[in-house]
Scaffold this motif. Structure first.
Motif, mmCIF file in Angstrom:
data_model
loop_
_atom_site.group_PDB
_atom_site.id
_atom_site.type_symbol
_atom_site.label_atom_id
_atom_site.label_comp_id
_atom_site.label_asym_id
_atom_site.label_seq_id
_atom_site.Cartn_x
_atom_site.Cartn_y
_atom_site.Cartn_z
ATOM 1 N N ALA A 2 0.843 -1.196 0.000
ATOM 2 C CA ALA A 2 0.000 0.000 0.000
ATOM 3 C C ALA A 2 0.879 1.246 0.000
ATOM 4 O O ALA A 2 0.602 2.225 -0.701
ATOM 5 C CB ALA A 2 -0.912 -0.012 1.231
ATOM 6 N N LEU A 3 1.963 1.202 0.775
ATOM 7 C CA LEU A 3 2.854 2.362 0.861
ATOM 8 C C LEU A 3 3.418 2.709 -0.514
ATOM 9 O O LEU A 3 3.449 3.882 -0.908
ATOM 10 C CB LEU A 3 4.004 2.063 1.846
ATOM 11 C CG LEU A 3 4.940 3.244 2.136
ATOM 12 C CD1 LEU A 3 4.205 4.355 2.866
ATOM 13 C CD2 LEU A 3 6.145 2.787 2.948
ATOM 14 N N ALA A 40 -5.569 0.119 9.636
ATOM 15 C CA ALA A 40 -4.277 -0.491 9.322
ATOM 16 C C ALA A 40 -3.748 0.029 7.985
ATOM 17 O O ALA A 40 -2.550 0.284 7.822
ATOM 18 C CB ALA A 40 -4.419 -2.015 9.286
ATOM 19 N N THR A 41 -4.658 0.197 7.031
ATOM 20 C CA THR A 41 -4.240 0.680 5.707
ATOM 21 C C THR A 41 -3.685 2.097 5.804
ATOM 22 O O THR A 41 -2.612 2.403 5.272
ATOM 23 C CB THR A 41 -5.433 0.649 4.737
ATOM 24 O OG1 THR A 41 -5.954 -0.678 4.699
ATOM 25 C CG2 THR A 41 -5.014 1.079 3.343
ATOM 26 N N LEU A 42 -4.412 2.979 6.492
ATOM 27 C CA LEU A 42 -3.950 4.370 6.607
ATOM 28 C C LEU A 42 -2.636 4.442 7.395
ATOM 29 O O LEU A 42 -1.757 5.247 7.081
ATOM 30 C CB LEU A 42 -5.032 5.240 7.257
ATOM 31 C CG LEU A 42 -6.292 5.452 6.405
ATOM 32 C CD1 LEU A 42 -7.328 6.274 7.181
ATOM 33 C CD2 LEU A 42 -5.965 6.152 5.081
ATOM 34 N N LEU A 86 -3.681 8.597 10.942
ATOM 35 C CA LEU A 86 -2.979 9.664 10.214
ATOM 36 C C LEU A 86 -2.498 10.786 11.127
ATOM 37 O O LEU A 86 -1.658 11.594 10.731
ATOM 38 C CB LEU A 86 -3.891 10.242 9.112
ATOM 39 C CG LEU A 86 -4.298 9.272 8.006
ATOM 40 C CD1 LEU A 86 -5.253 9.936 7.022
ATOM 41 C CD2 LEU A 86 -3.060 8.755 7.259
ATOM 42 N N ARG A 87 -3.068 10.900 12.327
ATOM 43 C CA ARG A 87 -2.688 11.936 13.314
ATOM 44 C C ARG A 87 -2.599 13.324 12.676
ATOM 45 O O ARG A 87 -3.583 13.806 12.122
ATOM 46 C CB ARG A 87 -1.403 11.507 14.024
ATOM 47 C CG ARG A 87 -1.714 10.360 15.003
ATOM 48 C CD ARG A 87 -0.492 9.891 15.739
ATOM 49 N NE ARG A 87 0.283 8.982 14.909
ATOM 50 C CZ ARG A 87 1.457 8.463 15.249
ATOM 51 N NH1 ARG A 87 2.015 8.787 16.398
ATOM 52 N NH2 ARG A 87 2.076 7.622 14.462
ATOM 53 N N ASP A 88 -1.429 13.937 12.659
ATOM 54 C CA ASP A 88 -1.333 15.323 12.175
ATOM 55 C C ASP A 88 -1.548 15.443 10.667
ATOM 56 O O ASP A 88 -1.633 16.548 10.138
ATOM 57 C CB ASP A 88 0.025 15.935 12.568
ATOM 58 C CG ASP A 88 1.190 15.047 12.176
ATOM 59 O OD1 ASP A 88 1.035 13.807 12.237
ATOM 60 O OD2 ASP A 88 2.235 15.580 11.786
#
Lengths: 293, 293
Positions: B56-57, B77-79, B110-112
């Protein structure tokens, strides 16, 4: 080939039958009667019937085939009103969605002439009603269930099979009781659930927003909820016991799903969903069930 | 116009998005990844993606638009797995049927960088799944619900609106909570009822006979019961509270019908059926509700 169809009830189902017989060249003349004179008038204007009759009895006078296409609760009164002109040479059919009640009504109404009556249920329909939607192709390719009794005349049963076959239908025979049990499960209950879902949404303050967001799944699931209220009132009442029994089984299945969801039991939920998905994906209308490999 | 779409999940929804972007001339290159290598391979053979990515990355490397089209339970998990390559210049969307859980998953993962993520729910779908059924027209003419939060970047929200509009969609925005409440009523519950009905029939000894007799009403009512089990397992669990609340309201409506039927209360039954029939007959997909005159 018939000389004259006596059509009692010039709605979607009756009108479509008349148009189909005409298109197949199976009848010379259609004499029609509806309870509402404006419907009978409209049926003549649309060419669904050739002659308007002022009563059900007069629609039957001179007919060798009679179609009673009225709400099932009106079957007994309708058959009573034509009884004096019924002969063993006449084929009389209905198109009602329930059959045990129709057979009982026919027995009471026609008495010694009940042998002319071949109860029929075409597995078709529309969510719209009225003679304006009558369609010569409504029955084409569909299944027709006949539910003869021990008193049904063999001659008339054969003629009924021939007529529907000539209209492109596949004809199946079964007892009225087996019919009502099966259709409680695959037709009457789905209608009841679709009606209930729509009313459940309508009862909520956000109904308008909810409905504006609904998509193709909702559209197909609730299509049958637009069906004719009077017709379905009769069907749901006529097949009450079988319907309530099927509804109980359905609620047990729903509760199994709810329990798995409430307990966050992903595996049990997936197993139930897989069963449903595979069953439905393999189902083909009118075909014997195929087992998944 | 985008340079590169990073597609994570090359199934029906993701594959159709890639095909639609390509058809509209909105993207130069599609780099795709699916958990199953054979799916990714098949997507490339079918021309749905141009390049296969091994993770995915790597599907996200070099992308200015990213579509995460995986079961909602895999969103977090994907994000997380792509987080290190997410930038404020990147538009990331999903197509999940539930939104509160997806928004929470995106915040955690994703946080920030969560501002790049625009949660999206296209109101479309098929009862079939898999890249073989991907269709450039799947989204055309459909409604898309976006559920941005206070942290969503205005720039990315605007780009999301532009993309879907360019694909022929009507875009609506609302909160994740309002979305989940509405879709519990008009989508998740109808699916649950269709699954339950099919399993209720399957559990009976006469299931094969019943299913062989079912007609067009059953066909349309149960179409959504053939939907993908894993996807719907996730949806039903993710929106549990709203779904169970809607199911309770539904069962109250069903019990009202059952009471009228059991009591042979024809007038009450007809009134309820009329409400349902008129509501459904006036409903149009994607339109504000019209009141009957």
């Amino acid at each position: 080939m018939f000389e004259q169809l006596g059509l009692i009830g010039c709605g979607l189902m009756g009108g479509s039958f008349a148009l189909a017989l005409k298109k197949a060249g199976l009848v010379k003349r259609v004499v029609g009667y509806s309870k509402s004179p404006s419907t009978t008038d409209r049926a003549r204007q649309l060419g669904v019937i050739d002659v308007e009759a002022p009563s059900a009895l007069l629609a039957v006078a001179g007919a060798d085939i009679v179609m009673v296409a009225v709400p099932v609760s009106a079957t007994e009164a309708t058959l009573k009103s034509i009884r004096h002109l019924v002969t063993p040479q006449m084929l009389i059919m209905d198109v009602g969605s329930t059959k045990s009640d129709v057979v009982q009504a026919a027995r009471r109404a026609l008495r010694d002439q009940v042998g002319s009556f071949v109860p029929a249920h075409p597995i078709t329909g529309r969510e719209v009603s009225g003679v304006e939607h009558a369609d010569a192709e409504l029955y084409s390719g569909r299944q027709i269930i006949l539910t003869p009794t021990e008193r049904t005349l063999t001659l008339q049963l054969q003629r009924a099979e021939e007529v529907w076959t000539a209209l492109g239908c596949r004809v199946t025979s079964m007892s009225p009781e087996s019919h009502d049990e099966a259709f409680a499960a695959v037709s009457h209950l789905p209608h009841l659930l679709a009606f209930s879902l729509v009313n459940s949404i309508t009862s909520q303050p956000q109904a308008d927003t909810f409905l504006s967001l609904a998509g193709p799944g909702f559209r197909d699931f609730t299509r049958i909820a637009a069906s004719d209220p009077k017709m379905w009132r009769d069907v749901l009442l006529a097949n009450r016991d079988e319907l309530l029994a099927q509804s109980k089984l359905f609620q047990q299945a729903l509760h199994s799903f709810e329990t798995a969801i409430r307990n966050d039991n992903a595996q049990a939920l997936e197993d139930m969903l897989t069963l449903s998905s595979e069953t439905r994906a393999h189902w083909r209308m009118g075909a014997q069930r195929k087992k998944s490999p």
